[in-house]
Design a protein around this motif. Structure first.
Motif, PDB file in Angstrom:
ATOM      1  N   ALA A   1     -18.628  -2.278   7.737  1.00 25.56           N
ATOM      2  CA  ALA A   1     -18.231  -2.827   6.434  1.00 25.56           C
ATOM      3  C   ALA A   1     -17.503  -1.779   5.599  1.00 25.56           C
ATOM      4  N   PHE A   2     -18.010  -0.551   5.590  1.00 26.41           N
ATOM      5  CA  PHE A   2     -17.369   0.520   4.824  1.00 26.41           C
ATOM      6  C   PHE A   2     -15.992   0.849   5.388  1.00 26.41           C
ATOM      7  N   THR A   3     -15.894   0.928   6.716  1.00 28.28           N
ATOM      8  CA  THR A   3     -14.620   1.237   7.353  1.00 28.28           C
ATOM      9  C   THR A   3     -13.591   0.140   7.077  1.00 28.28           C
ATOM     10  N   PHE A   4     -14.012  -1.112   7.151  1.00 27.75           N
ATOM     11  CA  PHE A   4     -13.117  -2.230   6.847  1.00 27.75           C
ATOM     12  C   PHE A   4     -12.598  -2.133   5.414  1.00 27.75           C
ATOM     13  N   THR A   5     -13.488  -1.816   4.480  1.00 30.63           N
ATOM     14  CA  THR A   5     -13.086  -1.701   3.079  1.00 30.63           C
ATOM     15  C   THR A   5     -12.116  -0.545   2.877  1.00 30.63           C
ATOM     16  N   LEU A   6     -12.408   0.597   3.502  1.00 32.93           N
ATOM     17  CA  LEU A   6     -11.538   1.753   3.349  1.00 32.93           C
ATOM     18  C   LEU A   6     -10.164   1.517   3.983  1.00 32.93           C
ATOM     19  N   LEU A   7     -10.134   0.899   5.154  1.00 36.25           N
ATOM     20  CA  LEU A   7      -8.841   0.588   5.782  1.00 36.25           C
ATOM     21  C   LEU A   7      -8.051  -0.412   4.949  1.00 36.25           C
ATOM     22  N   THR A   8      -8.731  -1.368   4.365  1.00 34.50           N
ATOM     23  CA  THR A   8      -8.056  -2.326   3.484  1.00 34.50           C
ATOM     24  C   THR A   8      -7.475  -1.617   2.264  1.00 34.50           C
ATOM     25  N   ALA A   9      -8.218  -0.649   1.720  1.00 30.77           N
ATOM     26  CA  ALA A   9      -7.707   0.116   0.574  1.00 30.77           C
ATOM     27  C   ALA A   9      -6.473   0.923   0.974  1.00 30.77           C
ATOM     28  N   PHE A  10      -6.500   1.540   2.170  1.00 32.52           N
ATOM     29  CA  PHE A  10      -5.322   2.271   2.646  1.00 32.52           C
ATOM     30  C   PHE A  10      -4.123   1.343   2.797  1.00 32.52           C
ATOM     31  N   LEU A  11      -4.323   0.188   3.403  1.00 33.35           N
ATOM     32  CA  LEU A  11      -3.223  -0.758   3.583  1.00 33.35           C
ATOM     33  C   LEU A  11      -2.677  -1.238   2.241  1.00 33.35           C
ATOM     34  N   ARG A  12      -3.559  -1.465   1.286  1.00 31.67           N
ATOM     35  CA  ARG A  12      -3.130  -1.898  -0.045  1.00 31.67           C
ATOM     36  C   ARG A  12      -2.283  -0.817  -0.701  1.00 31.67           C
ATOM     37  N   GLU A  13      -2.741   0.439  -0.616  1.00 35.69           N
ATOM     38  CA  GLU A  13      -1.979   1.531  -1.223  1.00 35.69           C
ATOM     39  C   GLU A  13      -0.647   1.747  -0.513  1.00 35.69           C
ATOM     40  N   MET A  14      -0.608   1.563   0.799  1.00 35.71           N
ATOM     41  CA  MET A  14       0.651   1.684   1.530  1.00 35.71           C
ATOM     42  C   MET A  14       1.635   0.601   1.078  1.00 35.71           C
ATOM     43  N   PHE A  15       1.129  -0.597   0.856  1.00 38.35           N
ATOM     44  CA  PHE A  15       1.976  -1.710   0.440  1.00 38.35           C
ATOM     45  C   PHE A  15       2.508  -1.491  -0.979  1.00 38.35           C
ATOM     46  N   LEU A  16       1.683  -0.938  -1.861  1.00 36.41           N
ATOM     47  CA  LEU A  16       2.068  -0.774  -3.263  1.00 36.41           C
ATOM     48  C   LEU A  16       2.754   0.556  -3.555  1.00 36.41           C
ATOM     49  N   PHE A  17       2.895   1.426  -2.568  1.00 37.79           N
ATOM     50  CA  PHE A  17       3.448   2.759  -2.796  1.00 37.79           C
ATOM     51  C   PHE A  17       4.882   2.663  -3.293  1.00 37.79           C
ATOM     52  N   THR A  18       5.160   3.377  -4.403  1.00 35.26           N
ATOM     53  CA  THR A  18       6.495   3.346  -5.000  1.00 35.26           C
ATOM     54  C   THR A  18       7.189   4.692  -4.945  1.00 35.26           C
ATOM     55  N   GLY A  19       6.534   5.714  -4.462  1.00 33.64           N
ATOM     56  CA  GLY A  19       7.154   7.025  -4.375  1.00 33.64           C
ATOM     57  C   GLY A  19       6.590   8.019  -5.370  1.00 33.64           C
TER      58      GLY A  19
END
Length: 124
Positions: A97-115
């Protein structure tokens, strides 16, 4: 101020009575404890996110889902035992559960990254 304390104190006393008295006959499920943990986890996650400055604040829905998933994962051995399987370790489910949440947070930040630098890691 005193009125709020009396109301919150009464609610907490009812929750503790439910956990201590009503759950005694409902072992090993403990539904009042489960419900109390879900509500307190939801409120605590929201409060924790609101304490963080807005520019580095993580996603509120992601934090709340992650907290609730980790709390639900603690009931994994009980569900396995109820289905007639070996209970297993509670840590397996919590780590997933923790790993799923952390990977989801990484994917979210990758998607929202603006530079812009310096904002991504604190939000994780």
């Amino acid at each position: 101020m005193i009125r709020t304390r009396v109301i919150v104190g009464s609610i907490l006393a009812l929750v503790v009575a439910g956990v201590l008295i009503a759950d005694n006959g409902l072992a090993p499920w403990f539904p009042f404890l489960f419900l109390a943990l879900m509500v307190l986890g939801f409120v605590a996650g929201r409060e924790l996110v609101r304490l963080i400055p807005e520019q580095i604040r993580p996603s509120l829905p992601l934090v709340q889902v992650g907290v609730l998933l980790c709390l639900i994962a603690n009931w994994y051995p009980t569900v396995r035992a109820w289905r007639g399987l070996a209970p297993g370790s509670v840590w397996d489910a919590v780590i997933v559960a923790f790993t799923f949440t952390l990977l989801t947070a990484f994917l979210r930040e990758m998607f929202l990254f603006t530079g812009e630098t310096g904002q991504v890691v604190p939000r994780l």
